[in-house]
Design a protein around this motif. Structure first.
Motif, mmCIF file in Angstrom:
data_model
loop_
_atom_site.group_PDB
_atom_site.id
_atom_site.type_symbol
_atom_site.label_atom_id
_atom_site.label_comp_id
_atom_site.label_asym_id
_atom_site.label_seq_id
_atom_site.Cartn_x
_atom_site.Cartn_y
_atom_site.Cartn_z
ATOM 1 N N ASP B 176 0.859 -1.159 0.000
ATOM 2 C CA ASP B 176 0.000 0.000 0.000
ATOM 3 C C ASP B 176 0.905 1.220 0.000
ATOM 4 O O ASP B 176 1.678 1.402 0.935
ATOM 5 C CB ASP B 176 -0.902 -0.038 1.236
ATOM 6 N N PRO B 177 0.853 2.047 -1.025
ATOM 7 C CA PRO B 177 1.850 3.122 -1.114
ATOM 8 C C PRO B 177 1.800 4.166 -0.004
ATOM 9 O O PRO B 177 2.858 4.563 0.466
ATOM 10 C CB PRO B 177 1.592 3.753 -2.477
ATOM 11 N N PRO B 178 0.603 4.657 0.466
ATOM 12 C CA PRO B 178 0.673 5.786 1.407
ATOM 13 C C PRO B 178 1.544 5.568 2.646
ATOM 14 O O PRO B 178 2.398 6.418 2.925
ATOM 15 C CB PRO B 178 -0.799 6.033 1.760
ATOM 16 N N LEU B 181 5.181 5.712 1.608
ATOM 17 C CA LEU B 181 5.615 7.040 1.160
ATOM 18 C C LEU B 181 5.872 7.955 2.357
ATOM 19 O O LEU B 181 6.911 8.629 2.441
ATOM 20 C CB LEU B 181 4.546 7.648 0.255
ATOM 21 N N MET B 182 4.914 7.943 3.321
ATOM 22 C CA MET B 182 5.069 8.796 4.497
ATOM 23 C C MET B 182 6.318 8.392 5.283
ATOM 24 O O MET B 182 7.102 9.228 5.719
ATOM 25 C CB MET B 182 3.848 8.663 5.413
ATOM 26 N N VAL B 185 9.568 9.566 3.488
ATOM 27 C CA VAL B 185 9.893 10.981 3.658
ATOM 28 C C VAL B 185 10.385 11.243 5.074
ATOM 29 O O VAL B 185 11.386 11.941 5.293
ATOM 30 C CB VAL B 185 8.670 11.865 3.325
ATOM 31 N N GLU B 296 10.655 22.221 14.027
ATOM 32 C CA GLU B 296 9.573 22.196 13.038
ATOM 33 C C GLU B 296 9.804 21.081 12.024
ATOM 34 O O GLU B 296 8.902 20.316 11.691
ATOM 35 C CB GLU B 296 9.480 23.543 12.322
ATOM 36 N N ALA B 300 7.692 17.636 11.699
ATOM 37 C CA ALA B 300 7.073 17.155 10.459
ATOM 38 C C ALA B 300 7.410 15.685 10.246
ATOM 39 O O ALA B 300 6.542 14.882 9.883
ATOM 40 C CB ALA B 300 7.547 17.992 9.276
ATOM 41 N N PHE B 302 8.098 13.512 12.523
ATOM 42 C CA PHE B 302 7.359 12.720 13.505
ATOM 43 C C PHE B 302 5.917 12.522 13.063
ATOM 44 O O PHE B 302 5.384 11.410 13.102
ATOM 45 C CB PHE B 302 7.415 13.414 14.873
ATOM 46 N N ILE B 303 5.282 13.617 12.622
ATOM 47 C CA ILE B 303 3.881 13.527 12.193
ATOM 48 C C ILE B 303 3.743 12.570 11.017
ATOM 49 O O ILE B 303 2.824 11.743 10.964
ATOM 50 C CB ILE B 303 3.355 14.926 11.787
ATOM 51 N N LEU B 307 1.578 9.275 10.926
ATOM 52 C CA LEU B 307 0.522 9.066 9.941
ATOM 53 C C LEU B 307 0.721 7.751 9.205
ATOM 54 O O LEU B 307 -0.243 7.059 8.887
ATOM 55 C CB LEU B 307 0.516 10.208 8.929
ATOM 56 N N PHE B 311 -2.230 5.231 8.981
ATOM 57 C CA PHE B 311 -2.713 4.750 7.684
ATOM 58 C C PHE B 311 -2.813 3.235 7.703
ATOM 59 O O PHE B 311 -3.805 2.651 7.296
ATOM 60 C CB PHE B 311 -1.722 5.137 6.588
#
Lengths: 222, 317
Positions: B176-178, B181-182, B185, B296, B300, B302-303, B307, B311
């Motif tokens: 599952d890509p999402p 991908l997250m 990154v 910051e 990002a 971490f978030i 996610l 997901f």
């Protein structure tokens, strides 16, 4: 009929929707206005790619046209208008916001989870190309709202508005396989005109207040 | 343990030890090119290491046993961590020895001792570097663990060899890509932060306002400095290998045949050098962030890794 296996196709659509969501987070974390505009343009390119994939997989031809219009209007014309505004305004970055960036990112993470929980019961009812495009689209709309309310500068608020529009378009293509062509054309025209009008208004705000900080509009009295 | 396993472990060790200075050299060369400088040869870090090993180390009179012990602890823990990450063959012979948690905390052990050593030498810069490193490390660690866990969940195993093997043969893994991908990154941002690259730290400067890693190791000289630098190179290599092999392991050997191993070696060197070029380009594209803005960037990361986990859970309901 599409030659791509439907599975691979839905993976690609999923991947592109996730990239759209990722650019949303980048916009939330970005202070520089020019970079925000660039990220919006990038998001529109991903949106066009998603639309092209959906058009290819479903064989509905007018979505191709929507993809071309997305590139032309949202990835080229609107970013140019916005960049021109930013140059005229002489504001490079947004120093203060209502919510600081780490908190903003956390809130956006919460919004994504919310979007998933809301769409979860709906997804099983329809026969969708992808499992999570609808949820991602809703998440993008919510994050767009968040950008609009958390930022002070008129330009970033416009970007928030355009992000909402991108989310709606993603929902329309990924979940409903596109709207009737005439509706899509109407929406594109609306967005373009909205961009122009907002450009003019931003200029007016700058002229009147010496700043595009919209919180100063509260001082307006009859 | 059979002879072939023993051979593979040694091969991996030689590969990581031998290639890591080259990776550092490649990044420096890419940066030099993009800044319109000619730049040193990509083999310069080898010469630097050889020179440092010949020099006499100088130790501050206030330093305790921690100061001279740290380079050895750092070097050996990093090397041990590198043996858990598959490079050219997917089921590593040592894969029973540890999973992602062991990997993360072997790396954290080295960081911890380096922070102690920065304080130990008694210089003001060392303490400053240690306190900054503590900020960065405490922010990267949860993000790193979460992003690795997100990938581990899709593969249904916390063992890195198993994750890489399942992804390489595309079986037994949730495609599952999402989430991927997250997590990708997030892991890329963490790589830049953990290895002291530009948006977080600048490896090329000794400016007291900005340095983090360089400030901690400021008091080291001679063979100690060589070990610390080499360990930093290996850490970079471990992270680039993780990026390459967890998310795109295709080409890695899954059998013991010589042709598969040869192909695995070629693909691995290609991928790692390619990633090093990407890191070099990133370093030139971005300015260093102010220390308080680093939160910051890492927030990002971490978030995004959170996610990726979310997901996975929501989509599997």
């Amino acid at each position: 009929m599409p030659t791509l296996p439907i599975n691979l196709g839905s993976y690609l659509v999923n991947l592109c929707s996730a990239l759209l969501l990722l650019t949303c987070f980048a916009i939330v974390a970005q202070r520089r206005l020019m970079a925000c505009v660039d990220l919006f343009a990038l998001q529109s390119v991903f949106l066009a790619v998603t639309a092209t994939l959906v058009a290819y997989l479903t064989g509905i031809h007018h979505i191709y046209l929507a993809a071309v219009l997305t590139i032309a209007i949202k990835a080229v014309i609107l970013p140019r208008i916005l960049k021109k505004i930013v140059r005229q305004l002489n504001v490079q970055r947004e120093v203060s916001m209502y919510v600081n960036i780490p908190t903003g990112l956390l809130i956006c993470g919460g919004l994504v989870i919310l979007a998933f929980f809301i769409t979860q019961p709906i997804v099983h009812l329809g026969f969708l190309l992808t499992q999570d495009s609808l949820a991602i689209a809703l998440a993008i709309v919510l994050i767009g709202f968040f950008i609009m309310v958390s930022r002070l500068k008129a330009v970033t608020q416009v970007i928030g508005f355009l992000v909402i529009e991108n989310g709606l378009f993603l929902a329309a293509t990924a979940a409903a396989y596109g709207m009737p062509l005439i509706v899509e054309l109407g929406i594109f025209f609306d967005v373009l005109v909205a961009g122009l009008i907002v450009g003019i208004y931003t200029h007016q705000i700058q002229e009147a207040f010496g700043s595009v900080d919209t919180s100063r509009l509260k001082a307006l009295k009859e | 343990m059979s002879a072939i396993d023993f051979l593979l472990i040694n091969l991996q060790m030689v590969l990581v030890l031998g290639l890591s200075p080259l990776i550092v050299g490649v990044i420096r060369r890419v940066k030099a090119h993009l800044q319109c400088r000619h730049g040193a040869s990509v083999f310069q870090p080898y010469a630097d290491l050889a020179k440092l090993f010949r020099k006499e180390p100088v130790i501050s009179t206030t330093a305790s046993w921690i100061f001279p012990a740290t380079p050895y602890i750092l070097f050996s823990s990093t090397l041990a961590a590198s043996l858990l990450v598959p490079t050219i063959i997917a089921p590593m012979p040592l894969n029973f020895a540890g999973n992602i948690i062991a990997l993360v905390y072997l790396l954290a052990l080295g960081t911890f001792f380096l922070m102690l050593a920065g304080l130990d030498a008694g210089s003001a810069f060392g303490g400053m570097g240690s306190s900054r490193e503590a900020i960065v490390a405490s922010l990267t660690e949860p993000a790193l663990i979460l992003s690795l866990f997100a990938v581990a969940l899709t593969a249904g195993s916390a063992n890195i060899s198993a994750i890489v093997y399942k992804t390489a043969i595309l079986q037994g893994i949730v495609l599952d890509p999402p989430p991927h991908l997250m997590a990708l990154v997030a892991l890329f941002i963490i790589t830049l932060a953990e290895t002291g690259r530009v948006p977080v730290d600048n490896p090329a400067t000794h400016l007291e306002l900005t340095m983090i890693h360089e400030a901690m190791i400021l008091e080291y000289s001679g063979r100690y400095l060589a070990l610390v630098e080499w360990a930093a190179g290996m850490k970079l290599m471990i992270f680039l290998t993780l990026l390459a092999n967890i998310f795109a392991p295709w080409g890695i050997a899954t059998t013991l045949s010589p042709s598969a191993l040869g192909l695995g070696l070629l693909v691995f060197v290609g991928k790692v050098v390619g990633l090093a070029v990407v890191v070099g380009v990133f370093e030139c594209m971005f300015a260093k962030l102010r220390l308080f803005r680093v939160t910051e960037l890492l927030g990002a990361a971490f978030i995004l890794s959170l996610l990726a986990l979310v997901f996975f859970y929501i989509l599997r309901v």
